[in-house]
Write a protein that holds these residues in place. Structure first.
Motif, PDB file in Angstrom:
ATOM      1  N   PHE A 113       0.880  -1.166   0.000  1.00 57.44           N
ATOM      2  CA  PHE A 113       0.000   0.000   0.000  1.00 57.44           C
ATOM      3  C   PHE A 113       0.919   1.218   0.000  1.00 57.44           C
ATOM      4  N   ALA A 114       1.329   1.646  -1.203  1.00 57.96           N
ATOM      5  CA  ALA A 114       2.345   2.700  -1.340  1.00 57.96           C
ATOM      6  C   ALA A 114       1.715   3.982  -1.869  1.00 57.96           C
ATOM      7  N   LEU A 115       2.012   5.085  -1.212  1.00 56.20           N
ATOM      8  CA  LEU A 115       1.420   6.372  -1.569  1.00 56.20           C
ATOM      9  C   LEU A 115       2.520   7.416  -1.755  1.00 56.20           C
ATOM     10  N   LYS A 116       2.362   8.262  -2.773  1.00 54.44           N
ATOM     11  CA  LYS A 116       3.293   9.365  -3.024  1.00 54.44           C
ATOM     12  C   LYS A 116       2.500  10.664  -3.017  1.00 54.44           C
ATOM     13  N   PHE A 117       2.830  11.554  -2.096  1.00 53.58           N
ATOM     14  CA  PHE A 117       2.167  12.854  -1.979  1.00 53.58           C
ATOM     15  C   PHE A 117       3.093  13.925  -2.549  1.00 53.58           C
ATOM     16  N   TYR A 118       2.621  14.653  -3.561  1.00 56.44           N
ATOM     17  CA  TYR A 118       3.430  15.678  -4.219  1.00 56.44           C
ATOM     18  C   TYR A 118       3.247  17.007  -3.475  1.00 56.44           C
ATOM     19  N   THR A 119       3.990  17.214  -2.401  1.00 56.13           N
ATOM     20  CA  THR A 119       3.810  18.406  -1.578  1.00 56.13           C
ATOM     21  C   THR A 119       4.705  19.542  -2.055  1.00 56.13           C
ATOM     22  N   GLU A 120       4.447  20.735  -1.567  1.00 58.37           N
ATOM     23  CA  GLU A 120       5.249  21.895  -1.961  1.00 58.37           C
ATOM     24  C   GLU A 120       6.633  21.892  -1.327  1.00 58.37           C
ATOM     25  N   GLU A 121       6.888  20.965  -0.408  1.00 60.66           N
ATOM     26  CA  GLU A 121       8.204  20.849   0.212  1.00 60.66           C
ATOM     27  C   GLU A 121       8.889  19.528  -0.168  1.00 60.66           C
ATOM     28  N   GLY A 122       8.464  18.944  -1.279  1.00 59.60           N
ATOM     29  CA  GLY A 122       9.046  17.679  -1.714  1.00 59.60           C
ATOM     30  C   GLY A 122       8.040  16.550  -1.619  1.00 59.60           C
ATOM     31  N   ASN A 123       8.426  15.396  -2.119  1.00 57.32           N
ATOM     32  CA  ASN A 123       7.541  14.234  -2.104  1.00 57.32           C
ATOM     33  C   ASN A 123       7.608  13.528  -0.754  1.00 57.32           C
ATOM     34  N   TRP A 124       6.427  13.198  -0.226  1.00 55.85           N
ATOM     35  CA  TRP A 124       6.338  12.318   0.935  1.00 55.85           C
ATOM     36  C   TRP A 124       5.808  10.983   0.455  1.00 55.85           C
ATOM     37  N   ASP A 125       6.574   9.919   0.664  1.00 54.40           N
ATOM     38  CA  ASP A 125       6.154   8.577   0.287  1.00 54.40           C
ATOM     39  C   ASP A 125       5.802   7.791   1.541  1.00 54.40           C
ATOM     40  N   MET A 126       4.561   7.345   1.617  1.00 53.11           N
ATOM     41  CA  MET A 126       4.120   6.475   2.706  1.00 53.11           C
ATOM     42  C   MET A 126       4.081   5.059   2.132  1.00 53.11           C
ATOM     43  N   PHE A 311       2.892   1.789 -17.837  1.00 48.76           N
ATOM     44  CA  PHE A 311       4.329   1.611 -17.641  1.00 48.76           C
ATOM     45  C   PHE A 311       4.975   2.881 -17.102  1.00 48.76           C
ATOM     46  N   ALA A 312       4.661   4.017 -17.722  1.00 45.32           N
ATOM     47  CA  ALA A 312       5.302   5.277 -17.334  1.00 45.32           C
ATOM     48  C   ALA A 312       4.931   5.693 -15.916  1.00 45.32           C
ATOM     49  N   ASP A 313       3.670   5.486 -15.543  1.00 49.91           N
ATOM     50  CA  ASP A 313       3.188   6.051 -14.280  1.00 49.91           C
ATOM     51  C   ASP A 313       3.114   5.055 -13.125  1.00 49.91           C
ATOM     52  N   ILE A 314       2.978   3.776 -13.417  1.00 52.86           N
ATOM     53  CA  ILE A 314       2.864   2.795 -12.337  1.00 52.86           C
ATOM     54  C   ILE A 314       4.094   1.894 -12.281  1.00 52.86           C
ATOM     55  N   GLU A 315       4.502   1.335 -13.414  1.00 51.53           N
ATOM     56  CA  GLU A 315       5.679   0.465 -13.412  1.00 51.53           C
ATOM     57  C   GLU A 315       6.943   1.251 -13.085  1.00 51.53           C
ATOM     58  N   GLN A 316       7.036   2.493 -13.527  1.00 51.84           N
ATOM     59  CA  GLN A 316       8.215   3.312 -13.237  1.00 51.84           C
ATOM     60  C   GLN A 316       8.066   4.144 -11.966  1.00 51.84           C
ATOM     61  N   SER A 317       6.931   4.060 -11.308  1.00 50.11           N
ATOM     62  CA  SER A 317       6.792   4.789 -10.044  1.00 50.11           C
ATOM     63  C   SER A 317       7.751   4.188  -9.023  1.00 50.11           C
ATOM     64  N   ALA A 318       8.357   5.041  -8.235  1.00 50.03           N
ATOM     65  CA  ALA A 318       9.375   4.611  -7.273  1.00 50.03           C
ATOM     66  C   ALA A 318       9.051   5.217  -5.917  1.00 50.03           C
ATOM     67  N   PHE A 319       8.721   4.358  -4.966  1.00 49.66           N
ATOM     68  CA  PHE A 319       8.327   4.813  -3.632  1.00 49.66           C
ATOM     69  C   PHE A 319       9.450   4.518  -2.644  1.00 49.66           C
ATOM     70  N   ASN A 320       9.811   5.518  -1.852  1.00 49.16           N
ATOM     71  CA  ASN A 320      10.908   5.390  -0.892  1.00 49.16           C
ATOM     72  C   ASN A 320      10.449   5.806   0.499  1.00 49.16           C
ATOM     73  N   PRO A 321      10.598   4.957   1.504  1.00 49.60           N
ATOM     74  CA  PRO A 321      10.334   5.425   2.876  1.00 49.60           C
ATOM     75  C   PRO A 321      11.247   6.584   3.264  1.00 49.60           C
ATOM     76  N   SER A 322      12.390   6.714   2.553  1.00 45.71           N
ATOM     77  CA  SER A 322      13.318   7.800   2.857  1.00 45.71           C
ATOM     78  C   SER A 322      12.836   9.152   2.337  1.00 45.71           C
ATOM     79  N   ASN A 323      11.782   9.157   1.532  1.00 47.68           N
ATOM     80  CA  ASN A 323      11.226  10.425   1.057  1.00 47.68           C
ATOM     81  C   ASN A 323      10.276  10.982   2.108  1.00 47.68           C
ATOM     82  N   VAL A 324      10.808  11.839   2.959  1.00 50.96           N
ATOM     83  CA  VAL A 324      10.005  12.527   3.962  1.00 50.96           C
ATOM     84  C   VAL A 324      10.117  14.020   3.723  1.00 50.96           C
TER      85      VAL A 324
END
Length: 508
Positions: A113-126, A311-324
């Motif tokens: 269950f991976a989420l990427k939030f495009y915030t104004e201070e960078g991406n937050w990946d849950m 492919f472009a948006d889901i297969e190449q999506s990259a989620f990192n817990p380090s993105n805070v």
């Protein structure tokens, strides 16, 4: 060419005259190597795929919006939570853990269950799962566990023996095994399951106060599960049941929603929690009892747009817990600490050096860094003189206002300045005064002067101020050599002058 259609071109922009026939010697003759359009087409086809994920290979995803419904600013300074009603664009990817890309969707497995939030201070990946716990508590055991979920090296088939052998030898897995083998192990679709951070993270507010936190995304569609027999029937008809359900629901305008809730523990309570419960607040195989830390509502996540290119948006999506982002931090959770390395490392291997410059992963805020070159350096149009740091040419600089408060629980974890009170001058002074003779010093002056040819005057003067702090003769000798070699005539700047002080302070 039809007037209302764009002209077909090669990847370099040259018009394609014929996209139906290869170039040959006569109608039946052999192909020609000069048919660069054919070569481009075949070569690209060989490279259309990237390696699948080692885990979470089979996935389904969509874009959406997160809306804040309740104020949690007392816990975090993160801007995406800054006010009620605030909306943030986001991306979700759900997945199975063990199956390959061709596996059936409706298999009993933990779901990512991976989420990427495009915030104004960078991406937050849950980057979580549909379960609040996991099988192991230490990243050292993660590769071993995944080996048991993949194919046996001899039979090339999944091995129940390996799976149960590992679990029976690791009683810490019991909690997750119980969930996996229960109804929750076979949700009927991505929309009918919860998502959890599973790990303990931290929040920190504008006053520098830290709180431990667990994130819960509660489905608004209700929980629905397959039995083993029902799942077998579904798989017999389609292996893409999750993709069909998620894609079809959004296409029909039936947008799935989840409610974000959090459990919050004041930083100082972690040790007391361990005394009361007998386990660590950062143990990934355990949950926080809700009667001790009740759920606090935060906002709503809605998925409302299917990607135009999977492919472009889901297969190449990259989620990192380090993105805070500022206001969200880590914890001493060992598994989390391991994932902070392994996830971005996997993306660099699988997608490429600049994977976060791909459109799906690219932050929606300005990005400035000094990562250079490598494969596919998308959009690295930076100041050509500012390709290192520190520099004197207007390159991006650090901003101490976003500094995270230190971890009390973890002792001295933080970014410690060990050079602040260091003496940078006495040892070079001893070398200059006591070791070098006059001839060596003279060669030193001339070598340095030769290396400074063409360097801007303000940089030369800043460096000369350092040499003067070592010894006045050091600076004077170099200044004379500069004059002899380059005609350098700049005035001597006293060590306590404004320019020298600014240069020394910057260097220190």
């Amino acid at each position: 060419m039809a007037e209302d259609k764009p002209r077909l071109t090669t990847s370099a922009g040259a018009p394609v005259v014929d996209n139906q026939n290869s170039k040959t010697v006569g109608p039946q003759g052999p192909l020609l190597l000069e048919d660069y359009q054919l070569v481009e087409k075949l070569a690209h086809q060989n490279r259309e795929r990237v390696p699948e994920r080692i885990v979470h290979a089979k996935g389904w995803g969509a874009y959406g919006t997160f809306t804040v419904t309740h104020d949690i600013s007392k816990y975090t300074r993160a801007k995406l939570f800054s006010e009620v009603g605030k909306k943030t664009e986001m991306l979700a990817r759900f997945s199975t853990v063990a199956g390959e890309q061709g596996a059936a969707d409706a298999e009993r497995d933990v779901r990512g269950f991976a989420l990427k939030f495009y915030t104004e201070e960078g991406n937050w990946d849950m980057v979580g799962n549909n379960t609040p716990v996991f099988f192991v508590a230490d990243p050292y055991k993660f590769p071993d566990f995944i080996h048991t979920q993949k194919r046996h090296p001899k039979t090339n088939m999944r091995s129940p023996t390996a799976m149960w052998d590992f679990w029976s030898l690791c009683p810490e897995s019991l909690h997750q095994v119980t969930i996996l083998m229960s109804d929750r192990g076979l949700p009927v679709s991505p929309m009918h399951m919860n998502g959890y951070s599973s790990h303990t993270f931290s929040l920190w507010n504008a006053n520098g106060e830290r709180f431990w936190v667990k994130f819960h995304f509660k489905t608004q569609q209700g929980h629905k599960h397959f039995t083993n027999e029902e799942a077998e029937s579904v798989i017999g008809k389609t292996r893409e049941s999750y993709q069909e359900a998620l894609f079809g629901s959004i296409e029909k305008g039936e947008f799935p929603k989840w409610t974000l809730k959090i459990q919050v523990m004041p930083e100082d309570e972690a040790e007391e929690f361990e005394k009361k419960t007998g386990w660590s607040a950062f143990d990934l195989t355990k949950v926080w009892p809700h009667d001790m830390y009740p759920l606090i509502e935060v906002g709503e996540m809605e998925l409302n747009r299917n990607p135009d290119n999977y492919f472009a948006d889901i297969e190449q999506s990259a989620f990192n817990p380090s993105n805070v982002v500022p206001g969200i931090g880590f914890s001493p959770d060992k598994m989390l600490q391991g994932r902070l390395f392994s996830y971005p490392d996997a993306h660099r291997y699988r997608i490429g050096t600049h994977y976060e410059a791909l459109p799906v992963n690219k932050p929606r805020c300005p990005v400035h860094h000094y990562h250079r070159d490598g494969t596919m350096p998308f959009g690295l149009h930076t100041n050509p003189d500012a390709y290192y740091e520190p520099n004197s040419f207007g390159g991006p600089v650090e901003d101490k206002s976003f500094e995270e408060p230190p971890h009390k629980y973890a002792g001295t974890v933080g970014r410690h300045e060990f050079r602040a009170n260091a003496d940078h001058y006495s040892q070079p002074r001893a070398l200059f005064e006591k070791v070098f003779d006059d001839a060596q010093r003279d060669r030193l002056f001339h070598n340095i002067a030769a290396a400074m040819g063409g360097v801007p005057e303000f940089i030369v003067e800043r460096q000369l101020a350092h040499f003067k702090k070592v010894h006045p003769d050091y600076e004077a000798g170099i200044r004379q050599a500069l004059k002899e070699q380059h005609g350098y005539e700049a005035n001597t700047i006293a060590a306590d002058g404004d320019a020298a002080r600014a240069g020394v302070n910057a260097a220190e």
